[in-house]
Design an enzyme around this catalytic site. Structure first.
Site, PDB file in Angstrom:
ATOM      1  N   ARG A  36       0.643  -1.607   0.214  1.00 26.51           N
ATOM      2  CA  ARG A  36      -0.169  -0.160   0.311  1.00 26.51           C
ATOM      3  C   ARG A  36       0.885   1.041   0.031  1.00 26.51           C
ATOM      4  O   ARG A  36       1.016   2.653  -0.349  1.00 26.51           O
ATOM      5  CB  ARG A  36      -1.172  -0.020   1.161  1.00 26.51           C
ATOM      6  N   LYS A 219     -18.798 -17.270   0.909  1.00 29.45           N
ATOM      7  CA  LYS A 219     -20.231 -17.615   1.239  1.00 29.45           C
ATOM      8  C   LYS A 219     -21.295 -16.329   0.421  1.00 29.45           C
ATOM      9  O   LYS A 219     -20.557 -15.753  -0.386  1.00 29.45           O
ATOM     10  CB  LYS A 219     -20.462 -16.549   2.643  1.00 29.45           C
ATOM     11  N   GLY A 375     -11.346  -9.549  -2.204  1.00 26.70           N
ATOM     12  CA  GLY A 375     -11.796 -10.371  -1.153  1.00 26.70           C
ATOM     13  C   GLY A 375     -10.167 -11.791  -1.352  1.00 26.70           C
ATOM     14  O   GLY A 375      -9.497 -10.525  -1.809  1.00 26.70           O
ATOM     15  N   GLY A 398     -12.421  -4.253   0.228  1.00 27.57           N
ATOM     16  CA  GLY A 398     -14.082  -4.146   0.283  1.00 27.57           C
ATOM     17  C   GLY A 398     -14.377  -2.967  -0.457  1.00 27.57           C
ATOM     18  O   GLY A 398     -15.725  -2.926  -0.941  1.00 27.57           O
TER      19      GLY A 398
HETATM   20  P1  AMP Z   1     -14.053 -14.599   0.169  1.00 30.84           P
HETATM   21  O1  AMP Z   1     -13.446 -14.163   1.668  1.00 30.84           O
HETATM   22  O2  AMP Z   1     -15.942 -14.085   0.162  1.00 30.84           O
HETATM   23  O3  AMP Z   1     -13.650 -14.187  -1.149  1.00 30.84           O
HETATM   24  O4  AMP Z   1     -13.717 -15.817   0.547  1.00 30.84           O
HETATM   25  C1  AMP Z   1     -13.073 -16.353   0.299  1.00 30.84           C
HETATM   26  C2  AMP Z   1     -12.407 -17.282   1.544  1.00 30.84           C
HETATM   27  O5  AMP Z   1     -13.174 -18.925   1.113  1.00 30.84           O
HETATM   28  C3  AMP Z   1     -11.353 -18.014   0.952  1.00 30.84           C
HETATM   29  O6  AMP Z   1     -10.991 -18.297   2.432  1.00 30.84           O
HETATM   30  C4  AMP Z   1     -10.771 -19.696   1.088  1.00 30.84           C
HETATM   31  O7  AMP Z   1     -10.742 -20.848   2.033  1.00 30.84           O
HETATM   32  C5  AMP Z   1     -12.828 -19.761   1.292  1.00 30.84           C
HETATM   33  N1  AMP Z   1     -12.924 -20.968   0.407  1.00 30.84           N
HETATM   34  C6  AMP Z   1     -13.646 -21.242  -0.347  1.00 30.84           C
HETATM   35  N2  AMP Z   1     -13.714 -22.193  -0.857  1.00 30.84           N
HETATM   36  C7  AMP Z   1     -14.365 -23.275  -0.284  1.00 30.84           C
HETATM   37  C8  AMP Z   1     -15.294 -24.238   0.071  1.00 30.84           C
HETATM   38  N3  AMP Z   1     -14.493 -25.208  -0.956  1.00 30.84           N
HETATM   39  N4  AMP Z   1     -15.043 -24.609   1.268  1.00 30.84           N
HETATM   40  C9  AMP Z   1     -14.813 -23.093   2.427  1.00 30.84           C
HETATM   41  N5  AMP Z   1     -14.197 -22.543   1.844  1.00 30.84           N
HETATM   42  C10 AMP Z   1     -13.957 -22.358   0.478  1.00 30.84           C
END
Ligand code: AMP
Length: 417
Positions: A36, A219, A375, A398
């Site tokens: 950054r 999620k 993300g 974010g």
């Molecule tokens: P995000 O911050 O919403 O982009 O989510 C990222 C996170 O999703 C990472 O830490 C990944 O390990 C997790 N992730 C991706 N695929 C899976 C999965 N099949 N089961 C559990 N966590 C997952």
């Protein structure tokens, strides 16, 4: 009216620049990742190079008041080194009149953490947990009132305002949004911010088609608004990672112990329905690498995504999924990637995410515009060494997510107004 950094002459001017120097520090206050700080250098150097003076402001961490742990003094030496000048330090961002006034052209001053003051965020602090609604309302009104003086003081130090803090552009804070109105004819974005805005426009406003979005991560709930906005823009939507299993379950698939959100099944079905109406092709994984526990050393095998046995959970995209996605990705002229398609932090389940990074690099090579933003996909491409092989990697998690949701970011709006 908004000005442009390239055509603005900073000679003889004091510029107050909002940067995002919210860098990670270890227990001894050493910077563990200075991305950054480096990202703001082109803007800071341009101002000094023109013959201007710099007043740099940032937040660091989430202090609840003055707290030496979160002092920007910890990063002063490194900022000086990167900038190539001895940066001065103002130990209180609200009492820097003398330092700002005596600043000569070619010099730089770093203000202490803006968030030592509640007025930066405009949120009351120290409210009792059992405070009544009336008390909360009064405290909020009080901090909003004193925020005016806080912003005015910051603005009084300088002749022009530059916002180069994309990482906090989604926050309507004093230094990211409110201060701009004090510089109606002398406000502009820095180079980093300009780059991020251009990247957002390249996918949301000027995308060449076919346009494919790859949305992964853990999620559905945290990406719902992104998915909905993407349906208005894309030709193809690849849904991967943990969030994919909610879609599989919604369609009657068996998902074993895979991550899912039952309460979002209606929303998942609505997305599938809307996609059909709009002619957006949805790609959910065909096969999945499953494990018998959430661990790198777990036993694993590949099964159809709709037939995950009890006791097993989806961890990564399987070969068939990746083959289908490959065709879509390489046939696209614009690609947005947000969120890993597997548990990439565990080497045993990082293959799918690595393959997506490779495919994006290949598509970029063939002339597609590729943006990685928001993300953990950013961490994934950086760690896997693909950051320079795609068109753009966003620096703001974010902020990029909110931009992809179609929201106007307050830090951007304030300069454009
Ligand atoms: P995000 O911050 O919403 O982009 O989510 C990222 C996170 O999703 C990472 O830490 C990944 O390990 C997790 N992730 C991706 N695929 C899976 C999965 N099949 N089961 C559990 N966590 C997952």
């Amino acid at each position: 009216m908004q000005k442009h950094i390239d055509s603005y002459d900073f000679k003889g001017k004091k510029a107050i620049v909002r940067v995002d120097f919210n860098v990670p520090l270890d227990g001894d206050f050493n910077i563990t990742d200075d991305t950054r700080i480096r990202a703001a250098m082109p803007t800071l150097k341009k101002i000094l190079g023109d013959g201007g003076a710099l007043i740099i402001m940032s937040h660091l961490g989430r202090p609840k008041g003055v707290d030496a742990k979160f002092s920007l003094k910890h990063i002063l030496a490194h900022v000086s080194k990167c900038l190539g000048v001895d940066v001065k330090f103002a130990a209180d961002c609200q009492k820097a009149d003398a330092e700002a006034a005596s600043l000569r052209m070619g010099e730089a001053l770093l203000l202490e953490n803006l968030r030592f003051y509640a007025e930066e965020e405009g949120k009351p602090r120290g409210l009792a947990e059992d405070a009544s609604d009336e008390e909360k309302k009064a405290a909020k009104a009080a901090v909003k009132e004193s925020q005016k003086g806080f912003v005015k003081k910051l603005a009084s130090y300088a002749d022009c305002y530059v916002n180069d803090a994309f990482g906090t552009a989604h926050r309507a804070h004093a230094s990211t949004a409110l201060i701009a109105s004090y510089f109606p004819e002398d406000k502009m974005f820095g180079y980093l911010m300009e780059g991020e805005i251009k990247a957002i426009d390249n996918v949301l406003k000027n995308a060449a088609h076919p346009f494919t979005a790859i949305i992964g991560g853990s999620k559905v709930s945290s990406k719902l608004a992104v998915l909905e906005n993407m349906l208005e823009k894309v030709d193809n939507l690849i849904i991967g990672g943990g969030m994919g299993y909610t879609f599989v379950k919604a369609q009657g698939g068996k998902i074993g112990n895979s991550l899912h959100e039952d309460e979002l099944i209606p929303e998942a079905l609505e997305i599938l329905k809307k996609a059909k109406e709009k002619g957006v092709k949805i790609f959910i994984s065909k096969d999945t690498v499953v494990a018998d526990s959430f661990s790198n050393d777990a036993a694993s095998k590949t099964v159809p995504s709709f037939e995950i046995p009890d006791g097993w959970e989806g961890m990564d995209a399987g070969e068939q999924s990746l083959a289908a996605w490959k065709e879509v990705i390489l046939g696209s002229r614009t690609i947005l990637w947000n969120g890993p398609v597997g548990v990439f932090e565990m080497p045993s389940f990082a293959k799918g995410t690595l393959r997506i990074a490779e495919l994006l690099a290949e598509a970029t090579d063939k002339g597609a515009y590729t943006l990685v933003g928001g993300g953990d996909s950013v961490a994934a491409v950086t760690r896997m060494g693909f950051a320079k092989k795609v068109s753009y990697v966003s620096t703001g998690g974010g902020a990029m997510l909110e931009a992809l949701e179609g929201k106007e970011l307050p830090g951007i709006a304030a300069v454009r107004e």
